[in-house]
Design a protein around this motif. Structure first.
Motif, mmCIF file in Angstrom:
data_model
loop_
_atom_site.group_PDB
_atom_site.id
_atom_site.type_symbol
_atom_site.label_atom_id
_atom_site.label_comp_id
_atom_site.label_asym_id
_atom_site.label_seq_id
_atom_site.Cartn_x
_atom_site.Cartn_y
_atom_site.Cartn_z
ATOM 1 N N LEU A 32 27.178 -27.348 -7.733
ATOM 2 C CA LEU A 32 26.716 -28.097 -7.674
ATOM 3 C C LEU A 32 27.566 -29.153 -6.700
ATOM 4 O O LEU A 32 28.083 -30.168 -6.688
ATOM 5 N N LEU A 33 27.266 -29.833 -8.137
ATOM 6 C CA LEU A 33 28.732 -30.878 -9.295
ATOM 7 C C LEU A 33 29.923 -31.072 -8.599
ATOM 8 O O LEU A 33 30.298 -31.951 -8.274
ATOM 9 N N SER A 34 30.561 -29.659 -8.960
ATOM 10 C CA SER A 34 31.985 -29.298 -8.807
ATOM 11 C C SER A 34 32.109 -29.843 -6.632
ATOM 12 O O SER A 34 33.278 -30.822 -6.420
ATOM 13 N N ASN A 35 30.962 -29.836 -5.906
ATOM 14 C CA ASN A 35 30.975 -29.749 -4.537
ATOM 15 C C ASN A 35 30.928 -30.581 -4.642
ATOM 16 O O ASN A 35 32.676 -31.474 -3.960
ATOM 17 N N VAL A 36 30.069 -31.739 -4.794
ATOM 18 C CA VAL A 36 30.140 -33.150 -4.673
ATOM 19 C C VAL A 36 31.243 -34.286 -4.997
ATOM 20 O O VAL A 36 31.511 -34.564 -4.134
ATOM 21 N N LEU A 37 31.712 -33.666 -6.281
ATOM 22 C CA LEU A 37 33.569 -34.067 -6.657
ATOM 23 C C LEU A 37 34.633 -34.200 -6.047
ATOM 24 O O LEU A 37 35.326 -34.804 -5.143
ATOM 25 N N PHE A 38 34.694 -32.743 -5.618
ATOM 26 C CA PHE A 38 35.477 -32.188 -4.710
ATOM 27 C C PHE A 38 35.917 -32.873 -2.969
ATOM 28 O O PHE A 38 36.708 -33.333 -2.262
ATOM 29 N N ILE A 39 33.933 -32.912 -2.894
ATOM 30 C CA ILE A 39 34.274 -33.963 -1.683
ATOM 31 C C ILE A 39 34.808 -34.693 -1.677
ATOM 32 O O ILE A 39 35.535 -35.890 -0.637
ATOM 33 N N LEU A 40 34.657 -35.329 -2.501
ATOM 34 C CA LEU A 40 35.222 -37.120 -3.225
ATOM 35 C C LEU A 40 36.356 -37.273 -3.058
ATOM 36 O O LEU A 40 37.450 -37.789 -2.416
ATOM 37 N N TYR A 41 36.614 -36.015 -3.703
ATOM 38 C CA TYR A 41 38.181 -36.539 -3.692
ATOM 39 C C TYR A 41 38.572 -36.056 -2.666
ATOM 40 O O TYR A 41 40.243 -36.195 -2.352
ATOM 41 N N PRO A 59 26.170 -26.595 1.068
ATOM 42 C CA PRO A 59 24.766 -26.139 0.974
ATOM 43 C C PRO A 59 24.571 -24.497 0.644
ATOM 44 O O PRO A 59 23.420 -24.037 0.772
ATOM 45 N N VAL A 60 25.728 -23.950 0.532
ATOM 46 C CA VAL A 60 25.877 -22.617 0.210
ATOM 47 C C VAL A 60 25.817 -22.566 -1.041
ATOM 48 O O VAL A 60 24.177 -21.776 -1.778
ATOM 49 N N THR A 61 25.579 -23.423 -1.374
ATOM 50 C CA THR A 61 25.094 -23.831 -3.549
ATOM 51 C C THR A 61 23.776 -24.224 -3.055
ATOM 52 O O THR A 61 23.018 -23.602 -4.500
ATOM 53 N N LEU A 62 23.227 -24.926 -2.483
ATOM 54 C CA LEU A 62 22.094 -25.356 -2.644
ATOM 55 C C LEU A 62 21.124 -24.319 -2.111
ATOM 56 O O LEU A 62 20.091 -24.765 -2.709
#
Length: 77
Positions: A32-41, A59-62
């Motif tokens: 989940l954290l990596s998804n957020v960071l990759f979205i920012l990136y 959303p899949v991860t959530l």
């Protein structure tokens, strides 16, 4: 190294760390954290394939993390 590179490397290291975890909750939390960071990136670096992929994966991860929670509560009784 720019701050955008720092976000990208942070995202990559969270993926690496998730592969080192032994419990599914830790794996999903880091995912989940990596998804957020990759979205920012992806947004900051204008790398749209990365952005689209992680917008889909978030959303899949959530959902996967949410489905684990009732099983953990039930197993602890």
């Amino acid at each position: 190294m720019s701050w955008i590179d720092f976000i990208g490397f942070s995202a990559a290291f969270t993926v690496l760390a998730s592969f080192c975890m032994t419990t599914i909750v830790a794996i999903r939390t880091l995912a989940l954290l990596s998804n957020v960071l990759f979205i920012l990136y992806g947004l900051c670096a204008h790398i749209y394939p990365v952005l689209v992929l992680h917008i889909i994966l978030l959303p899949v991860t959530l959902v996967k993390l949410h489905r684990i929670k009732p099983n953990l509560i039930h197993a602890s009784r």
